[in-house]
Design a protein around this motif. Structure first.
Motif, PDB file in Angstrom:
ATOM      1  N   ASN A 115       8.265   9.247   8.930  1.00  0.00           N
ATOM      2  CA  ASN A 115       7.795  10.019   7.783  1.00  0.00           C
ATOM      3  C   ASN A 115       8.789   9.929   6.625  1.00  0.00           C
ATOM      4  O   ASN A 115       8.390   9.894   5.454  1.00  0.00           O
ATOM      5  CB  ASN A 115       7.544  11.465   8.176  1.00  0.00           C
ATOM      6  N   CYS A 116      10.082   9.880   6.938  1.00  0.00           N
ATOM      7  CA  CYS A 116      11.088   9.641   5.897  1.00  0.00           C
ATOM      8  C   CYS A 116      10.845   8.293   5.223  1.00  0.00           C
ATOM      9  O   CYS A 116      10.889   8.183   3.987  1.00  0.00           O
ATOM     10  CB  CYS A 116      12.489   9.658   6.498  1.00  0.00           C
ATOM     11  N   MET A 117      10.585   7.280   6.022  1.00  0.00           N
ATOM     12  CA  MET A 117      10.343   5.948   5.477  1.00  0.00           C
ATOM     13  C   MET A 117       9.069   5.926   4.636  1.00  0.00           C
ATOM     14  O   MET A 117       8.989   5.234   3.612  1.00  0.00           O
ATOM     15  CB  MET A 117      10.252   4.934   6.612  1.00  0.00           C
ATOM     16  N   GLU A 118       8.078   6.695   5.042  1.00  0.00           N
ATOM     17  CA  GLU A 118       6.824   6.738   4.296  1.00  0.00           C
ATOM     18  C   GLU A 118       7.008   7.460   2.957  1.00  0.00           C
ATOM     19  O   GLU A 118       6.387   7.089   1.952  1.00  0.00           O
ATOM     20  CB  GLU A 118       5.741   7.420   5.131  1.00  0.00           C
ATOM     21  N   ILE A 119       7.861   8.459   2.925  1.00  0.00           N
ATOM     22  CA  ILE A 119       8.187   9.115   1.657  1.00  0.00           C
ATOM     23  C   ILE A 119       8.855   8.122   0.709  1.00  0.00           C
ATOM     24  O   ILE A 119       8.536   8.056  -0.485  1.00  0.00           O
ATOM     25  CB  ILE A 119       9.084  10.335   1.910  1.00  0.00           C
ATOM     26  N   VAL A 120       9.770   7.319   1.239  1.00  0.00           N
ATOM     27  CA  VAL A 120      10.399   6.276   0.432  1.00  0.00           C
ATOM     28  C   VAL A 120       9.346   5.314  -0.109  1.00  0.00           C
ATOM     29  O   VAL A 120       9.358   4.959  -1.300  1.00  0.00           O
ATOM     30  CB  VAL A 120      11.447   5.502   1.255  1.00  0.00           C
ATOM     31  N   GLU A 121       8.433   4.904   0.752  1.00  0.00           N
ATOM     32  CA  GLU A 121       7.359   4.000   0.338  1.00  0.00           C
ATOM     33  C   GLU A 121       6.580   4.593  -0.837  1.00  0.00           C
ATOM     34  O   GLU A 121       6.231   3.888  -1.796  1.00  0.00           O
ATOM     35  CB  GLU A 121       6.429   3.738   1.525  1.00  0.00           C
ATOM     36  N   GLY A 122       6.312   5.881  -0.781  1.00  0.00           N
ATOM     37  CA  GLY A 122       5.582   6.542  -1.853  1.00  0.00           C
ATOM     38  C   GLY A 122       6.354   6.564  -3.159  1.00  0.00           C
ATOM     39  O   GLY A 122       5.797   6.291  -4.235  1.00  0.00           O
ATOM     40  N   TYR A 123       7.642   6.890  -3.105  1.00  0.00           N
ATOM     41  CA  TYR A 123       8.467   6.897  -4.306  1.00  0.00           C
ATOM     42  C   TYR A 123       8.550   5.500  -4.914  1.00  0.00           C
ATOM     43  O   TYR A 123       8.501   5.334  -6.141  1.00  0.00           O
ATOM     44  CB  TYR A 123       9.866   7.412  -3.988  1.00  0.00           C
ATOM     45  N   PHE A 124       8.675   4.482  -4.046  1.00  0.00           N
ATOM     46  CA  PHE A 124       8.706   3.109  -4.551  1.00  0.00           C
ATOM     47  C   PHE A 124       7.382   2.757  -5.233  1.00  0.00           C
ATOM     48  O   PHE A 124       7.366   2.155  -6.305  1.00  0.00           O
ATOM     49  CB  PHE A 124       8.966   2.134  -3.404  1.00  0.00           C
ATOM     50  N   ALA A 125       6.279   3.122  -4.599  1.00  0.00           N
ATOM     51  CA  ALA A 125       4.961   2.788  -5.139  1.00  0.00           C
ATOM     52  C   ALA A 125       4.724   3.455  -6.492  1.00  0.00           C
ATOM     53  O   ALA A 125       4.054   2.888  -7.367  1.00  0.00           O
ATOM     54  CB  ALA A 125       3.868   3.186  -4.153  1.00  0.00           C
ATOM     55  N   MET A 126       5.264   4.657  -6.668  1.00  0.00           N
ATOM     56  CA  MET A 126       5.080   5.383  -7.917  1.00  0.00           C
ATOM     57  C   MET A 126       6.064   4.951  -9.000  1.00  0.00           C
ATOM     58  O   MET A 126       6.003   5.446 -10.133  1.00  0.00           O
ATOM     59  CB  MET A 126       5.216   6.889  -7.672  1.00  0.00           C
ATOM     60  N   GLY A 127       6.968   4.053  -8.654  1.00  0.00           N
ATOM     61  CA  GLY A 127       7.947   3.596  -9.619  1.00  0.00           C
ATOM     62  C   GLY A 127       9.045   4.596  -9.893  1.00  0.00           C
ATOM     63  O   GLY A 127       9.741   4.521 -10.914  1.00  0.00           O
ATOM     64  N   LYS A 128       9.248   5.545  -8.975  1.00  0.00           N
ATOM     65  CA  LYS A 128      10.251   6.589  -9.173  1.00  0.00           C
ATOM     66  C   LYS A 128      11.591   6.273  -8.504  1.00  0.00           C
ATOM     67  O   LYS A 128      12.554   7.030  -8.651  1.00  0.00           O
ATOM     68  CB  LYS A 128       9.724   7.922  -8.644  1.00  0.00           C
ATOM     69  N   ALA A 129      11.655   5.193  -7.731  1.00  0.00           N
ATOM     70  CA  ALA A 129      12.895   4.801  -7.071  1.00  0.00           C
ATOM     71  C   ALA A 129      12.806   3.335  -6.670  1.00  0.00           C
ATOM     72  O   ALA A 129      11.701   2.767  -6.558  1.00  0.00           O
ATOM     73  CB  ALA A 129      13.157   5.668  -5.838  1.00  0.00           C
ATOM     74  N   THR A 130      13.969   2.718  -6.465  1.00  0.00           N
ATOM     75  CA  THR A 130      14.016   1.318  -6.024  1.00  0.00           C
ATOM     76  C   THR A 130      14.997   1.091  -4.878  1.00  0.00           C
ATOM     77  O   THR A 130      14.897   0.098  -4.172  1.00  0.00           O
ATOM     78  CB  THR A 130      14.415   0.389  -7.183  1.00  0.00           C
TER      79      THR A 130
END
Length: 314
Positions: A115-130
């Motif tokens: 679930n932590c990894m999926e949160i990262v995936e979401g932030y990446f998809a939204m362009g909010k983190a790299t």
């Protein structure tokens, strides 16, 4: 999305099965035959969930291929927090001295890592983190009831740190092909299969049989689905890393999938159940054995019957 680097930390204190023989009469033979566990790790004085996470971060930093100051997201995961306010994720931000980035901590029992990894995936998809730092740690021995003959002997302590990047940093980065999670809290005895109530008995497992059956079913099915969905067959799987809970569960999942035992990556015998950190620790322990093009399936199952799977390509 890629795993750039992964590291782990284990407390130095080793607790053998004989420790529980003295407490409740459970023999080494009995524990090993039912769980596969022969020993586990336990934090020492001054250690806790947060300190373990920071020790895993210390192990991660030397292998980074970029300035740690470029992390723009920190996600922590644990169900055994030392502090529910200044969490392990906030401790990491303080240590790295990075300002103005998202920092959060989540818990979905033993499936928290995915679930932590999926949160990262979401932030990446939204362009909010790299570039994200994921920390997972569980101090199970702080909550476990050692006198509980059903589950008191299962638990160990440990932590892992993972650097996740949106774009590959090096040719050795592991590609995350697909990541999926779900919940099955409406199934079986999900709400009272495993309980952790600090004010009412700590961590207990009143319905272990139901947990066992559903863990076997869901981990096998979600692993099969993610493999087939990506155009692979089970024979294409080079390694399987199941939630590190019980060797009998791992062997059952292997049998259902038709995966030979030499493809199983397990630290259960010498670490016990290290909670949401277990799979990440196993990934770190075995990173050097992965060859280019290897397909690795990581699958989890947690109390409350949360589950998921991640398909990796080395």
């Amino acid at each position: 999305m890629f795993i750039h680097h992964v590291a782990h930390y284990l407390p130095p204190t080793v607790v053998p099965n004989s420790y529980f023989t003295a407490i409740n009469g459970l023999t080494d033979e009995w524990i090993q035959s039912r769980t596969g566990i022969r020993e586990r790790r336990k934090v020492g004085p001054g250690e806790n969930t947060n300190t373990m996470a920071l020790s895993a971060l210390d192990a991660l930093l030397p292998g980074l291929g970029f300035d740690p100051g470029s992390f723009d997201l920190i996600v922590g995961g644990t169900y055994t927090p030392w502090d529910t306010i200044a969490t392990l994720a906030h401790q990491a931000q303080n240590k790295l001295n990075i300002s103005n980035i998202p920092v959060l901590s989540v818990s979905t029992a033993c499936s928290t890592f995915l679930n932590c990894m999926e949160i990262v995936e979401g932030y990446f998809a939204m362009g909010k983190a790299t570039r994200a730092l994921v920390l997972v740690a569980d101090h199970n021995t702080a909550y476990a009831n050692e006198h509980d003959e059903k589950a008191g002997h299962l638990w160990g302590d440990g932590a892992a740190a993972v650097a996740v990047v949106k774009e590959a940093v090096s040719e050795n980065d592991i590609r995350i092909v697909e990541l999926t999670t779900a919940g099955a809290a409406n199934v079986g005895k999900a709400l009272d299969g495993v309980l952790l109530r600090p004010l009412d008995g700590g961590c207990i497992m009143p319905n272990g049989r139901d947990v066992f059956l559903n863990a076997c079913q869901y981990m096998a099915q979600v692993s099969k689905d993610i493999v087939l969905r990506n155009g692979l067959t089970i024979s294409d799987v080079d390694y399987l890393i199941p939630h590190q809970a019980n060797q009998r569960i791992s062997l059952n999942v292997l049998e259902q999938l038709g995966i030979p035992i030499e493809k199983l990556l397990s630290n259960i015998p010498y670490l016990g159940n290290t909670g949401c950190a277990g799979c990440a620790i196993a990934l770190s322990e075995n990173r050097s054995r992965f060859q280019k093009g290897n397909n690795i399936v990581l699958t989890v199952f947690g109390g409350g019957y949360s589950y998921g799977s991640m398909l990796l390509e080395a």
